[in-house]
Design a protein around this motif. Structure first.
Motif, mmCIF file in Angstrom:
data_model
loop_
_atom_site.group_PDB
_atom_site.id
_atom_site.type_symbol
_atom_site.label_atom_id
_atom_site.label_comp_id
_atom_site.label_asym_id
_atom_site.label_seq_id
_atom_site.Cartn_x
_atom_site.Cartn_y
_atom_site.Cartn_z
ATOM 1 N N ALA A 232 35.465 15.403 8.916
ATOM 2 C CA ALA A 232 36.012 15.296 7.566
ATOM 3 C C ALA A 232 35.337 14.199 6.763
ATOM 4 O O ALA A 232 35.041 14.368 5.573
ATOM 5 C CB ALA A 232 37.519 15.052 7.632
ATOM 6 N N PHE A 233 35.048 13.056 7.402
ATOM 7 C CA PHE A 233 34.525 11.898 6.674
ATOM 8 C C PHE A 233 33.009 11.955 6.487
ATOM 9 O O PHE A 233 32.486 11.773 5.385
ATOM 10 C CB PHE A 233 34.913 10.614 7.394
ATOM 11 N N SER B 221 40.108 12.957 5.938
ATOM 12 C CA SER B 221 39.902 12.164 7.148
ATOM 13 C C SER B 221 41.090 11.248 7.409
ATOM 14 O O SER B 221 41.518 11.083 8.561
ATOM 15 C CB SER B 221 38.609 11.348 7.036
ATOM 16 N N ALA C 262 38.222 13.754 12.435
ATOM 17 C CA ALA C 262 38.051 12.696 11.436
ATOM 18 C C ALA C 262 36.575 12.497 11.116
ATOM 19 O O ALA C 262 36.199 12.276 9.955
ATOM 20 C CB ALA C 262 38.677 11.400 11.941
ATOM 21 N N TYR C 263 35.723 12.565 12.148
ATOM 22 C CA TYR C 263 34.278 12.440 11.937
ATOM 23 C C TYR C 263 33.760 13.562 11.047
ATOM 24 O O TYR C 263 32.979 13.327 10.110
ATOM 25 C CB TYR C 263 33.556 12.454 13.285
#
Length: 367
Positions: free
Chosen positions: A110-111, A120, A107-108
């Motif tokens: 992706a975002f 994310s 998630a980190y």
């Protein structure tokens, strides 16, 4: 029926050792160290439980097998294996921690790095659903207990745990009948049990502390300060690689990729070579690589749980399916500075195999 139980348990033990060797090669990038770790698992101090009619072998098979599939990029298959480990033993629910770690880093990336908000969100939702699936066997057992014991009874006939906001049968049995709870086992009469568990706890604590001293930046940053090469390694615990690429890689794709790599200029090759040399240094490779970090955190949490909350003598069996324990022991045995550890570790394993066989087969408490 008894013979079938022995066959299933021992076959599961063998396959668990095979899976451990495979993930060790993936993580350590060292065949000899991986083989040593696998052999030590075969002769671990709690091996009497793996060769008897017990759930430990199935739990180890599904946990280690799930890790193999997770590291291979088959996350959904890994979730199924982790869920099955929860069917074998309740502590299989802790395997959801690997999914949480993977989801957090993906998630980190992706975002913050790729600036893709939708991706994310997709990663977070997917990770949450995977964790729910892993927890389903535990929740199903609690629901089954509640339905059979609490449902349809009058309020004054209900057991205390039935009236709880979150009625957990398993927690009530452990607390009420077994005396499990935070620091509840810290009694003078339990000193022999602490001594019985001291070798495995000492090895686990040393493995965590040794890794923490060597890679403190990973503990401080929860693994976010790992190098780009480490994050993009084949372990796939940090990278979005298998989220963005298809699971099936054709030979034509491999050929195209090879042609692209050949077009890299010499200057970039020198840079990559120097970076690789740095990342493959003894301080950042093998047991101390970033890929081992989530395993060390998992082992640390299990060690703290065993010492402060559980019946401490169970630690020998409770920690026996933790891969990082064997990776650290393999590292100690191979180190020229720690030759004495080879004798101590193998003596400890042999002594507990003999002691466990004598006590367990005669129905005496062991772990």
């Amino acid at each position: 029926m008894v013979f079938s139980g022995y066959v299933v348990s021992n076959l599961a033990f063998v396959f668990a050792a095979i899976y451990l060797f495979r993930i060790s090669v993936n993580i350590l990038k060292d065949t000899e160290a991986s083989f040593r770790a696998s052999v030590m698992f075969c002769f671990n101090p709690a091996s009497i439980f793996y060769s008897s009619i017990y759930s430990e072998s199935l739990y180890a098979l599904f946990s280690i097998g799930g890790l193999y599939h997770l590291l291979s990029g088959a996350s959904n298959v890994a979730v199924l294996w982790f869920a099955l480990s929860g069917c074998a033993r309740s502590n299989g629910i802790l395997n959801a921690g690997y999914i949480c770690f993977q989801t957090m880093h993906r998630a980190y990336e992706a975002f913050y790095l790729k600036k893709r908000v939708c991706l994310s969100v997709q990663v977070l939702v997917t990770g949450f659903l995977r964790c729910v699936c892993i927890c389903l066997p535990f929740v199903a057992f609690q629901a089954y207990g509640y339905y059979n014991i609490c449902h349809g009874h009058k309020l004054d006939e209900l057991r205390p745990w039935c009236k709880g906001k979150v009625p957990l049968l398993y927690n009530f049995i452990q607390s009420h009948y077994w005396g499990v709870g935070f620091l509840r086992y810290f009694q003078f009469k339990q000193l022999p049990n602490f001594l019985l568990a001291s070798p495995i706890l000492s090895l686990a604590v040393c493995s965590v502390v040794s890794y923490m001293k060597t890679r403190p930046e990973l503990f401080i940053s929860l693994g976010f300060q790992a190098t780009e090469k480490e994050k993009s390694s084949s372990a796939r615990l940090y990278s979005l690689k298998d989220e963005l690429e298809p699971d099936v890689i054709t030979s034509s794709n491999i050929g195209i990729r090879d042609l692209r790599h050949r077009k890299l200029n010499k200057k970039k090759d020198v840079t990559i070579t120097s970076a690789a040399a740095k990342s493959n240094s003894p301080e950042t490779s093998g047991y101390f690589s970033a890929d081992v970090f989530p395993f060390v955190v998992h082992l640390g949490l299990m060690t703290a749980t065993a010492f402060f909350i559980m019946h401490v003598q169970v630690a020998t069996r409770f920690l026996s399916a933790s891969p990082s324990l064997y990776w650290f022991a393999s590292h100690l045995i191979a180190s020229p500075r720690h030759r004495k550890w080879e004798y101590l570790i193998w003596s400890y394993c042999a002594a507990y195999i003999l002691l466990g066989t004598l006590l367990f087969s005669n129905f005496y408490p062991f772990t």
